[in-house]
Structures are given as C-alpha cells and as structure tokens.
Design a protein around this motif. Sequence first.
Motif, short mmCIF file in Angstrom:
data_model
loop_
_atom_site.label_atom_id
_atom_site.label_comp_id
_atom_site.label_asym_id
_atom_site.label_seq_id
_atom_site.Cartn_x
_atom_site.Cartn_y
_atom_site.Cartn_z
N GLN A 70 1.60 -69.16 -70.12
CA GLN A 70 3.13 -68.67 -70.21
C GLN A 70 3.96 -67.81 -71.54
OE1 GLN A 70 4.18 -71.97 -69.07
NE2 GLN A 70 2.76 -71.61 -68.07
N VAL A 71 4.70 -67.00 -70.47
CA VAL A 71 5.53 -65.74 -71.48
C VAL A 71 7.26 -65.80 -71.42
CG1 VAL A 71 5.59 -63.36 -71.13
CG2 VAL A 71 3.80 -64.29 -70.50
N VAL A 72 7.89 -66.05 -72.87
CA VAL A 72 8.84 -66.22 -73.02
C VAL A 72 9.35 -65.44 -74.43
CG1 VAL A 72 10.29 -68.34 -73.59
CG2 VAL A 72 8.62 -69.15 -72.73
N LEU A 73 10.91 -65.61 -73.60
CA LEU A 73 11.64 -64.12 -74.06
C LEU A 73 12.66 -64.49 -75.05
CD1 LEU A 73 11.97 -61.10 -75.91
CD2 LEU A 73 13.22 -60.38 -73.34
N HIS A 75 6.98 -66.66 -62.86
CA HIS A 75 7.52 -67.50 -63.71
C HIS A 75 7.41 -68.06 -65.13
CE1 HIS A 75 2.61 -69.28 -63.85
NE2 HIS A 75 3.14 -68.86 -64.51
N SER A 76 7.80 -66.47 -65.52
CA SER A 76 7.88 -66.51 -67.43
C SER A 76 9.60 -66.54 -67.28
CB SER A 76 7.24 -65.54 -67.75
OG SER A 76 6.00 -66.27 -67.90
N PHE A 77 9.87 -66.59 -68.60
CA PHE A 77 11.46 -66.64 -68.35
C PHE A 77 11.84 -66.18 -69.74
CE2 PHE A 77 9.99 -70.59 -69.96
CZ PHE A 77 10.72 -70.96 -71.48
N THR A 78 13.40 -65.39 -69.87
CA THR A 78 13.92 -64.95 -70.65
C THR A 78 15.19 -65.47 -71.43
OG1 THR A 78 13.33 -62.37 -70.57
CG2 THR A 78 15.40 -63.34 -71.66
N VAL A 81 2.90 -66.97 -75.32
CA VAL A 81 3.26 -66.20 -75.56
C VAL A 81 4.95 -66.35 -76.03
CG1 VAL A 81 3.50 -63.93 -74.75
CG2 VAL A 81 3.68 -64.10 -77.03
N LEU A 82 5.40 -66.30 -77.12
CA LEU A 82 6.88 -66.44 -77.00
C LEU A 82 7.19 -65.56 -77.94
CD1 LEU A 82 9.26 -69.40 -77.45
CD2 LEU A 82 9.87 -67.52 -79.04
N MET A 90 11.27 -61.08 -65.43
CA MET A 90 10.84 -62.91 -65.41
C MET A 90 12.36 -63.67 -65.05
SD MET A 90 9.79 -61.53 -69.77
CE MET A 90 9.59 -63.13 -69.90
N ILE A 91 12.29 -64.88 -64.98
CA ILE A 91 13.44 -65.48 -64.63
C ILE A 91 14.84 -64.85 -66.34
CG2 ILE A 91 14.48 -67.32 -64.35
CD1 ILE A 91 11.81 -68.65 -63.02
#
Length: 837
Positions: A670-673, A709-712, A642-643, A403-404
């Motif tokens: 969409q995936v966010v950490l 294209h998901s991000f941390t 998801v976040l 992830m970015i």
Amino acid sequence: MFIPSLDLADTNQASLYSSLSFFGSVILQNGNVAQIKSLINQTGSTLYWTYASSIEEAIQLWDIGVLKVIFTLDTYRSIQSELADIGQDRIAVFAPSVANLESIDVSTYIIQDASDLAAISAFAKKTKSCLLGHGGEKSTVVQLENVTVESIAEYQSHQLDVIVPASRLSVNVDDKSGKLNIADAFLATAKTDRPDGLYTTMVVDEFNKALGLVYSSKESVAESIRLGQGVYQSRGRGLWHKGLTSGATQTLKHIDYDCDGDALRFVVEQHGAGFCHLNTRTCFGHDSGITALEKTLKERKNNAPAGSYTARLFNDPKLLRAKILEEAEELCDATDKEEIAWEAADLIYFALAKCVGAGVSLADIEKNLNKKARKVTRRPGNAKPKYQEPIVKQENDTGRIEMIKYNLNEISSQQRSRLLLRPIIDSTEIISRVTPIMQKVRQGGDKAILDFTRQFDRVELESHTIKAPFDPAMMELDPATKKAIDQAYDNIYKFHDAQLDKETLVVETMPGVTCSRFTRPIERVGLYVPGGTAVLPSTALMLGIPAKVAGCREIVMATPPRPDGSVVPEVLYVAHKVGASHVVKAGGAQAVAAMAYGTETIPKVDKIFGPGNQYVTAAKMVAQNDTASLVAIDMPAGPSEVLVIADMSSNPVYVAADLLSQAEHGADSQVVLLAVDLTPEHLKAIENQVHEQAIALPRCDIIRKSIPHSFTVSMKTLEEAMKFSNDYAPEHLILHIEDAAHVLPQVDNAGSVFVGPYSPESFGDYASGTNHTLPTYGYSRMYSGVNTNGFVKHITSQECTSEGMDLLGDTVMRLAEIEGLGAHRNAVAVRLADLRK
C-alpha cells in the motif's frame, strides 16, 4: 590513477593492446566502429572509452560494448536532450577548461588545459562529492604534456586522474627509451603502509570469487602485465610465478585497486587443481554454487561414471532439450518464492549442462552478459508467436507506471472513507490449510518438521535444529558485511536498551498503602526470520536485540533453510550475537507450530514475534487462539505500507524513491502520497521520477502491480493531510515537509515516522536504531511496533501497613458488599476486627 590512451591508427601500439586491456579505463583514439568492435572481441574487455561526434555514432559504440563515450563540450550541449535516457556513467565530456562545466552532469570530465591546477582541483573536489545515481563517484581527468610517475601521484593528490598516451608506455622493466613502465604508472597512486613496501593483493576469479590473499611488488606487477599471468611477491622466496611448478597457472584478466587505493585486485582465470596448495580451488576451502557446478559438469563430461545421469544428458541431446523445456515451464508456473528458487536451480543445472557439452564456459556467458549490458539500443523483447499468449491491452494502458490521482476537495466523504480502507483479506481458506499443519507438528514433533521441510522447502535434513554455541565456520562473513551488521546492532541495541524500565515504580497511594510495578522478561521467546533463498539479517536484529535487552532466558530463532540445508550465515551470526539458544531450520506454519508447541529438540516458547507471508501470519493467529499452546504473538499483520506527505519544499527524487522503496515489497503493498498545495509542475516531477526510477529497479515487475492501485491525494493544507494520515494509520509515515520535526505532535497514529528529507524508510528498516517490525493494515491505531516492552511483562505489588488497613478497609468492605462477594469482605473484616479491639 593513470588512464592509458591508445591510438588505433598507430600500428606500433598494437603490441600493447593485450597489456592495456587488463586495466579498467582505456581511452581509444582514431578508431572507427569496426576497429573498436574487433578490439573488444580480441581482448574481451568492455571497459573502453572512446570519442563520438554524434548521437548516432555514440549509440553504435555503446551497442558494441564501449563503456563510456566522450563528447566535446559543444557536441554534448547540442544533443543533451537526446541523452536523457543514457546513464551518467556512460558519458564523458571533453572541454578546454573547467569554465562553464557547472551545469554539465556527467560521470567524467576530461580537461585539455591543465595549467590552472587550483581551479581544476577545486572543480574535481566539488564534483566528487556528487555521487552518481547508481553509485560511484564522478572523476576529472587531465592531459599533460610530460607525464611522469611523480606527476601522476601529484595530480592524484588533487583528486585528478592523468591520461598517459600508449606511446609513452612500455611493458619492459629495463626500457632505455625513457618510456614509463606500465606497472610504475599503475602503482603511482597505490598506497601501502607495510615496511617492506609490498601491496596487499586479493586474487579473485572471473566471477569476483576470492581465491586467496597474496602480496605484490612493483616487480611482480610488471611481470604479471608483461606475461599476462598471475605473478606475485613471496615474502620469503621472492618473485612467485603462480603455478610454475604445480601447473596451476593463472591467466590475468584484469588488474585494479580498491576505492582507497590500498589494496590491489587481480582477476584471473585459474587453471589446474586450484589456487591453494591444498589442491582446493580457493584458500578458503572448496568451491560452491554455480562455479562448483560448472567444475563438476566439466569433470563429468571428461570422465563420467558409467550409467550416471549427467553422462546420459551429454550423450542424449533430445533428453537434455526436453529437460530444459520442462524446467523452463515449471519455473514459469512457479509462484511461491521458495518454489521459484528451486525450479530456477533446476533450469540452471540443465542449461549449464548444455553449455558445458558445447564447450561454453561461465566466463563466456559473462562476457556476453557484459556486452549486452553495454547496449543502449533495445529490441522490443517480444516472444516468438508460438510462446505468446494473446495480450488484452487495458484501456489507457500506456506502459507508464503511475498512481491513481484524487483531489480531496473533489471527492465525497464516502470516497474518502473508501480510500482509508485496506483490501479485504479473507483468511478462512488459509487458516484451513494451516491448521492441519499445526496439528501434525503438535502430534509428530521433529519428524513432522523434517517431513514438511522436505515437502515445502525441498530440502532433506538430518537435523533441523542447531544448538548454541554455533560453529564459527557457519558464520563466516566478509569484513564489510560484518562491519555493517555490527554497526546496525550497536544502534538498535542502544535505542532498545533505553526503552527498558530498569527502576521499580513505587507509589504511596495513601498513608500505609504502597503500590509498585516492576518488569520481568518473558522467559522463552520465538523469533521468526523469513528467508530461505533471501538474506534477512535485519529482521534477526530487530527481533533478537530487544529480546536480549529484555533478558529473555531462552531465545529460539526459526528461519527457512537454504537449498543446501544451511542457514544464511548473516542470520546465524546475528543469532550468535543476541545469544539465541536454538536456530530452527524451518519456515512457514510448521516453524510457528514448532515454537508454539515445542518438539523433542525445539523448546516451547511463550511468545512468538516476527513477520512472514500469509501462512506464517495465519499460523500465529491459530497458535494464539489455541489454549493448548498457551502462546502470545506480537501483532496481527497485513501487506506493507507507506504514507508520504510532501509539500513544495520536497525533493521529487527523494519522494519518489521513498514511495518505491515500499512498493517493491509486493504486489499488494500500500503506497499513498498526500500532496500538500503542490503545483501541477511539482506533482508532475514526482510522477515522472516514480516512473523513471521504477523502470530501472530490479523489482520493476512487482512495482508495476503495486503502484497502479496506489494513490495520490492532493489537498491545500497540512492540517488536512495530518487528519487524513491519522485516519489512515499507516505503518510508515514519511514527512517531506518544511520544518518536519514540528509536525510530530500532530501524529496520533503511525507505526514509525521518518522526519525530513534525509530520513528514508530504509534507515529504519536496517540500522538507525528503531524497529522495523511495525503494525500494518491500520493496526497502528491500537498496536505499537516491536519494542523492548513487548519482551517483558509488568508485575504489580502492594503492601499495606496496619495504618493502611485501618484507613482503606471500610471502603473495600463496602465495595465487596455491593458486588455480593462476602468472602472478599470477610478477608478484610477479620483483620479490622483485630486492629480495632
């Protein structure tokens, strides 16, 4: 259970090679790579275990098809780092005792000294509780000096398997040398609660497709192993040699029992007309799918009708080659899910025709698949130059899935705002495609539905509507599936039933003025369940149960048909359980239009629920905005998301698994950490798990598109994380944080929240009880997920006495005067005049 051990240096044991190959685990000793490869080719089994003294030798053994390589404890420790990419189920360790094995994480432990039974039993119990990463349990195996049927059973009671040297085994029932009969050793740990002592036995073909249910005895199992054929115990006629009179014999391939040891399984190659006395291949009717296709092709090869297309394929190799190339290209070019399934079916047909023409069976193909699955050495996998397109390597593209990364303290407020945005969806073009479909269904009714099903799903239907009651034969499920659906149904029903407003709300707002509110179900609802080639009973449950709880008079369910024109039985079973009146075999915009406008056979509904692709979503929006349909919808929809919020108490394996469970939905997922005060090492562990788990997943190609294209976002405090989450308003919010439940009061915007390490999003998707149809794209700021209240409407009422009229009348008249509505004022004035005479 017993685990036979073959000494390949002992030529006297060669007579047992075939008999022992029927079992799932056989240890090979004193054999070199060439001997073992020859044995695998001879018996067709890829379930052997054998010893290796180095990583190089182990790789050779795995590559030729050995299931499990056994290392001494010292050897394992010396090469442990080199085994990091090898699955646990491929490794066993041989140790003198259980001492110092706590840190050794493999699938099987073979203990040389079995004298300390208490210690070994405790170790076995502890290790069995730690399941393998890809399913299955760990096992502990012991070596005994004097093995008996009784000792095998006794050690099994301590959760220990026992090695039995082949020199101590025999296939002869009346062996006088003191050897154990193989059947007796095998059945030593099997269970039966039948008074007659028979064992329930499921007979399946090489593809694990059930042929029928029979019973076995020690005598019949022993005879099967001795002859290598299907032999069973008839409750009325004694020993039953299958096919002895009919010619429909069976060649035994494998024999084992289930995880509880109370049901046997015989894997056989069925010959002749079939297993059933009705001359069908199975006792559950005719065969279907790819095995039925193989049978048809074999029949056509031997006796094809003159002029038939299949006969032409067998007689014209150039045509068959051209069709295989054509269908392969069409499959590669296909993009839509249903189109891909259709083109894949075409390719399989022509490829199987090629195989049957050359005398290659599906069983032969499966043997090669099993051998290839055992290999650990992988080729680069590049296509031949003539099939390759030039690949432009992206800058910094290392092949790693990651992830970015951002740090909240290092980005500007504008950058933070951009991270909260979703990709812009321009629905103009999609709506322009959907609208004509909607209009044609409105005007053409059933005929238009059938035409679109033929065009888009490539299925020719005589009727697209199934009315209740549904045919039980169309809803047949295996017991495990039915049990899973029933348990999920109960949990979801219980939670949604609790949401229903069952009491009328009554409030006296002032003396003589009583206001109330009560619920009534929406009479007719439409439920869209995506599918076709997919199996999505979970969506049917999530939509159907609240409709049933609410008491909706008519429930119409729409789902795309399978290639054979049928409905997925799991979905139809749920439709039956929730009381659906109609199941519409249609998908896409045409299904939405059918429910929105109604047809000759499909009732018009008042509200449409359910997820779908961009065409389904656009169709719902068009229907809602068309006054001719007078239909409502549940909510707008966008890509799944998801976040995850994680702090130092989080388990990197669980965090990565939760991120990936959403990333596999689609390339636009969409995936966010949000990493709360994580050390670089902890964050790196999560990143490593994301990559390692992703490359082992079947939908890795999709994840390779969604994860980059998901991000941390790293931040110092939980307060910052909750502020970011509420601004983002995720569909799914997962809390991998210490004391997670105490954070719930801080959650303002989210579709559904998953609290703590043992609450994966998968639970909410399937069976915990909450609904999985949730607002995406930031709509959780103003929309709820699907719930029981979405299927009801609230009606208010008021009742005023003369006292109430007298006390409230002047207020109402004055407000009506201010607004210039004289009739409103008059309706009160005439009553007050009578009261105040």
